[in-house]
Motif scaffolding. Structure first.
Motif, PDB file in Angstrom:
ATOM      1  N   VAL A  95       0.849  -1.201   0.000  1.00  0.00           N
ATOM      2  CA  VAL A  95       0.000   0.000   0.000  1.00  0.00           C
ATOM      3  C   VAL A  95       0.883   1.250   0.000  1.00  0.00           C
ATOM      4  O   VAL A  95       1.503   1.594   1.004  1.00  0.00           O
ATOM      5  CB  VAL A  95      -0.958  -0.017   1.204  1.00  0.00           C
ATOM      6  CG1 VAL A  95      -1.777   1.271   1.242  1.00  0.00           C
ATOM      7  CG2 VAL A  95      -1.887  -1.228   1.118  1.00  0.00           C
ATOM      8  N   LYS A 134      -0.008   4.435  -0.779  1.00  0.00           N
ATOM      9  CA  LYS A 134      -0.686   5.741  -0.639  1.00  0.00           C
ATOM     10  C   LYS A 134       0.155   6.685   0.217  1.00  0.00           C
ATOM     11  O   LYS A 134       0.779   6.245   1.185  1.00  0.00           O
ATOM     12  CB  LYS A 134      -2.063   5.559  -0.007  1.00  0.00           C
ATOM     13  CG  LYS A 134      -2.004   5.081   1.437  1.00  0.00           C
ATOM     14  CD  LYS A 134      -3.393   4.848   2.016  1.00  0.00           C
ATOM     15  CE  LYS A 134      -3.276   4.396   3.455  1.00  0.00           C
ATOM     16  NZ  LYS A 134      -4.472   3.712   3.933  1.00  0.00           N
ATOM     17  N   ASN A 191      -5.245   4.384  -2.435  1.00  0.00           N
ATOM     18  CA  ASN A 191      -6.575   4.722  -1.939  1.00  0.00           C
ATOM     19  C   ASN A 191      -7.358   5.651  -2.851  1.00  0.00           C
ATOM     20  O   ASN A 191      -8.566   5.651  -2.830  1.00  0.00           O
ATOM     21  CB  ASN A 191      -6.460   5.455  -0.603  1.00  0.00           C
ATOM     22  CG  ASN A 191      -6.586   4.529   0.550  1.00  0.00           C
ATOM     23  OD1 ASN A 191      -5.852   3.566   0.605  1.00  0.00           O
ATOM     24  ND2 ASN A 191      -7.524   4.792   1.435  1.00  0.00           N
ATOM     25  N   ILE A 216      -7.781   0.387  -3.368  1.00  0.00           N
ATOM     26  CA  ILE A 216      -8.241  -0.201  -2.106  1.00  0.00           C
ATOM     27  C   ILE A 216      -9.149   0.737  -1.324  1.00  0.00           C
ATOM     28  O   ILE A 216      -9.777   0.342  -0.363  1.00  0.00           O
ATOM     29  CB  ILE A 216      -7.049  -0.637  -1.219  1.00  0.00           C
ATOM     30  CG1 ILE A 216      -6.185   0.561  -0.839  1.00  0.00           C
ATOM     31  CG2 ILE A 216      -6.213  -1.703  -1.926  1.00  0.00           C
ATOM     32  CD1 ILE A 216      -5.166   0.252   0.239  1.00  0.00           C
ATOM     33  N   MET A 255     -13.807  -8.244   0.732  1.00  0.00           N
ATOM     34  CA  MET A 255     -12.763  -7.464   1.399  1.00  0.00           C
ATOM     35  C   MET A 255     -13.324  -6.914   2.702  1.00  0.00           C
ATOM     36  O   MET A 255     -14.526  -6.661   2.804  1.00  0.00           O
ATOM     37  CB  MET A 255     -12.375  -6.319   0.466  1.00  0.00           C
ATOM     38  CG  MET A 255     -11.389  -5.315   1.008  1.00  0.00           C
ATOM     39  SD  MET A 255     -12.169  -3.881   1.789  1.00  0.00           S
ATOM     40  CE  MET A 255     -10.850  -2.679   1.665  1.00  0.00           C
ATOM     41  N   ILE A 276     -12.257  -4.338   6.399  1.00  0.00           N
ATOM     42  CA  ILE A 276     -11.391  -3.595   7.319  1.00  0.00           C
ATOM     43  C   ILE A 276     -12.045  -3.741   8.692  1.00  0.00           C
ATOM     44  O   ILE A 276     -13.021  -3.062   8.980  1.00  0.00           O
ATOM     45  CB  ILE A 276     -11.327  -2.093   6.963  1.00  0.00           C
ATOM     46  CG1 ILE A 276     -10.952  -1.900   5.485  1.00  0.00           C
ATOM     47  CG2 ILE A 276     -10.343  -1.362   7.877  1.00  0.00           C
ATOM     48  CD1 ILE A 276     -11.052  -0.446   5.014  1.00  0.00           C
ATOM     49  N   MET A 331      -3.829  -6.024   7.480  1.00  0.00           N
ATOM     50  CA  MET A 331      -2.999  -4.852   7.235  1.00  0.00           C
ATOM     51  C   MET A 331      -1.716  -5.014   8.063  1.00  0.00           C
ATOM     52  O   MET A 331      -1.444  -6.098   8.578  1.00  0.00           O
ATOM     53  CB  MET A 331      -3.776  -3.579   7.597  1.00  0.00           C
ATOM     54  CG  MET A 331      -5.197  -3.655   7.077  1.00  0.00           C
ATOM     55  SD  MET A 331      -6.207  -2.173   6.907  1.00  0.00           S
ATOM     56  CE  MET A 331      -5.651  -1.029   8.082  1.00  0.00           C
ATOM     57  N   SER A 332      -0.932  -3.951   8.195  1.00  0.00           N
ATOM     58  CA  SER A 332       0.387  -4.089   8.842  1.00  0.00           C
ATOM     59  C   SER A 332       0.343  -4.802  10.191  1.00  0.00           C
ATOM     60  O   SER A 332       1.225  -5.590  10.503  1.00  0.00           O
ATOM     61  CB  SER A 332       1.038  -2.718   9.020  1.00  0.00           C
ATOM     62  OG  SER A 332       1.452  -2.219   7.768  1.00  0.00           O
ATOM     63  N   ARG A 337      -3.094  -6.336   2.605  1.00  0.00           N
ATOM     64  CA  ARG A 337      -2.796  -4.953   2.203  1.00  0.00           C
ATOM     65  C   ARG A 337      -1.894  -4.319   3.255  1.00  0.00           C
ATOM     66  O   ARG A 337      -2.347  -3.961   4.330  1.00  0.00           O
ATOM     67  CB  ARG A 337      -4.109  -4.173   2.074  1.00  0.00           C
ATOM     68  CG  ARG A 337      -5.185  -4.868   1.222  1.00  0.00           C
ATOM     69  CD  ARG A 337      -6.470  -4.046   1.209  1.00  0.00           C
ATOM     70  NE  ARG A 337      -6.909  -3.702   2.556  1.00  0.00           N
ATOM     71  CZ  ARG A 337      -7.805  -4.380   3.268  1.00  0.00           C
ATOM     72  NH1 ARG A 337      -8.383  -5.454   2.774  1.00  0.00           N
ATOM     73  NH2 ARG A 337      -8.125  -3.987   4.485  1.00  0.00           N
ATOM     74  N   VAL A 338      -0.610  -4.211   2.938  1.00  0.00           N
ATOM     75  CA  VAL A 338       0.354  -3.756   3.944  1.00  0.00           C
ATOM     76  C   VAL A 338       1.052  -2.476   3.476  1.00  0.00           C
ATOM     77  O   VAL A 338       1.662  -2.458   2.399  1.00  0.00           O
ATOM     78  CB  VAL A 338       1.392  -4.867   4.222  1.00  0.00           C
ATOM     79  CG1 VAL A 338       2.441  -4.378   5.214  1.00  0.00           C
ATOM     80  CG2 VAL A 338       0.702  -6.127   4.742  1.00  0.00           C
ATOM     81  N   GLY A 339       0.936  -1.435   4.269  1.00  0.00           N
ATOM     82  CA  GLY A 339       1.560  -0.153   3.938  1.00  0.00           C
ATOM     83  C   GLY A 339       2.689   0.211   4.883  1.00  0.00           C
ATOM     84  O   GLY A 339       3.881   0.127   4.545  1.00  0.00           O
ATOM     85  N   THR A 340       2.317   0.611   6.106  1.00  0.00           N
ATOM     86  CA  THR A 340       3.269   1.101   7.098  1.00  0.00           C
ATOM     87  C   THR A 340       4.469   0.169   7.297  1.00  0.00           C
ATOM     88  O   THR A 340       5.604   0.638   7.393  1.00  0.00           O
ATOM     89  CB  THR A 340       2.548   1.272   8.451  1.00  0.00           C
ATOM     90  OG1 THR A 340       1.323   1.956   8.202  1.00  0.00           O
ATOM     91  CG2 THR A 340       3.379   2.073   9.421  1.00  0.00           C
ATOM     92  N   ARG A 384       3.051   7.033   7.763  1.00  0.00           N
ATOM     93  CA  ARG A 384       2.595   8.054   6.824  1.00  0.00           C
ATOM     94  C   ARG A 384       2.615   9.415   7.508  1.00  0.00           C
ATOM     95  O   ARG A 384       2.119   9.552   8.619  1.00  0.00           O
ATOM     96  CB  ARG A 384       1.186   7.721   6.316  1.00  0.00           C
ATOM     97  CG  ARG A 384       1.174   6.586   5.313  1.00  0.00           C
ATOM     98  CD  ARG A 384      -0.215   6.257   4.829  1.00  0.00           C
ATOM     99  NE  ARG A 384      -1.009   5.594   5.848  1.00  0.00           N
ATOM    100  CZ  ARG A 384      -1.041   4.285   6.057  1.00  0.00           C
ATOM    101  NH1 ARG A 384      -0.335   3.481   5.315  1.00  0.00           N
ATOM    102  NH2 ARG A 384      -1.802   3.784   7.008  1.00  0.00           N
TER     103      ARG A 384
HETATM  104  C1  LIG Z   1      -3.994   2.426   4.342  1.00  0.00           C
HETATM  105  C2  LIG Z   1      -4.710   1.148   4.113  1.00  0.00           C
HETATM  106  C3  LIG Z   1      -4.068  -0.088   4.331  1.00  0.00           C
HETATM  107  C4  LIG Z   1      -2.646  -0.228   4.843  1.00  0.00           C
HETATM  108  O1  LIG Z   1      -2.614   0.045   6.197  1.00  0.00           O
HETATM  109  P1  LIG Z   1      -1.250  -0.153   7.050  1.00  0.00           P
HETATM  110  O2  LIG Z   1      -1.725  -0.179   8.446  1.00  0.00           O
HETATM  111  O3  LIG Z   1      -0.401   1.038   6.741  1.00  0.00           O
HETATM  112  O4  LIG Z   1      -0.641  -1.416   6.626  1.00  0.00           O
HETATM  113  C5  LIG Z   1      -4.787  -1.245   4.037  1.00  0.00           C
HETATM  114  N1  LIG Z   1      -6.054  -1.199   3.596  1.00  0.00           N
HETATM  115  C6  LIG Z   1      -6.700  -0.029   3.383  1.00  0.00           C
HETATM  116  C7  LIG Z   1      -8.089  -0.057   2.870  1.00  0.00           C
HETATM  117  C8  LIG Z   1      -6.044   1.174   3.642  1.00  0.00           C
HETATM  118  O5  LIG Z   1      -6.718   2.310   3.461  1.00  0.00           O
END
Ligand SMILES: *Cc1c(COP(=O)(O)O)cnc(C)c1O
Length: 231
Positions: A33, A35, A56, A77, A159, A161, A200-201, A216-219, A225
């Motif tokens: 991820v 973004k 995003n 996402i 999907m 969250i 996620m992370s 879905r892994v960002g941080t 961020r």
């Molecule tokens: C930002 C986001 C993520 C990633 O989140 P992290 O905690 O940074 O891994 C995953 N899914 C969605 C829908 C997001 O908006």
């Protein structure tokens, strides 16, 4: 730690979670991820071998997509507004967060016009939170026949969250609920649902143990961020 080291670490943790769950290697794929992160970070991650990136916002992604090689796969996402549907269908290979029958019907109509058959996932509000986007599990079951009949969309899976939790293990019942819902719907017409986008992370390993096919892994890859993305 560099982006490359972070990526390698995440991939090995995904692999261990697959092993623990008795799942084949590679059955859970990573969506990095990106973004809010600049295109140079995305390139560093690509150079380290990553090919799927999650954004995003359509507008932000459009600034990065041309800078990456054509074998990069882009997933949307975040929530999708009707006025962005055309652009989204043009540039993303998977749209994760289709959150209502109305939106799906609109996307189906646009897809018919453009002659494409986009792959989408339906977002489920597994925690039944008032503040969250997505189908409630009950609404999704009720509206499923209408969704499954949308010929111009490929509904590839679900999907979620989940509500924020302290300990990743507390997210497990929500992931399980999404998996069970997928199994329930798979017996009720339409194409088979293959994908579960969850984790996620802070909780992706739990999600893999519960059957995630996309995490879905960002941080954990790119770092914290520095500004919140607009909705
Ligand atoms: C930002 C986001 C993520 C990633 O989140 P992290 O905690 O940074 O891994 C995953 N899914 C969605 C829908 C997001 O908006």
């Amino acid at each position: 730690m560099s982006i490359q080291q972070n990526l390698e670490h995440i991939l090995s943790r995904i692999r261990s979670a697959e092993l623990r769950a008795g799942r084949p290697a590679g059955s859970a794929r990573l969506v990095a991820v990106s973004k809010t992160f600049p295109v140079d970070d995305v390139k560093a991650c690509y150079d380290a071998g990553q090919r799927i990136f999650g954004e995003n916002r359509v507008q932000e992604a459009l600034g990065k997509i041309p800078a990456l090689p054509p074998d990069t796969e882009w997933h949307l996402i975040g929530p999708l507004q009707r006025n962005k549907v055309r652009k989204a269908l043009e540039h993303f290979t998977l749209i994760h967060a289709v959150d209502s029958l109305r939106l799906a019907q609109f996307m189906d109509a646009v897809a018919q016009e453009t002659g494409k058959r986009p792959r989408i996932l339906l977002e489920v509000n597994v925690g039944d939170e008032d503040s969250k986007f997505g189908f409630s599990p009950e609404t999704l079951e009720r509206e499923w026949p209408e969704l499954a009949a949308l010929d111009h969309l490929e509904i590839a899976g679900l999907m979620c969250i989940p509500p924020p939790v302290e300990n990743p293990d507390e997210a497990r019942p929500y992931f399980r609920r999404l998996r069970e819902l997928k199994e329930t719907l798979s017996g009720k017409g339409g194409a088979p649902l293959r994908e579960l986008s969850m984790g996620m992370s802070h909780d992706f390993e739990t999600a893999v143990e519960e059957g995630a096919t996309l995490v879905r892994v960002g941080t954990a890859i790119f770092g914290g961020r520095s500004y919140a993305p607009a909705p």
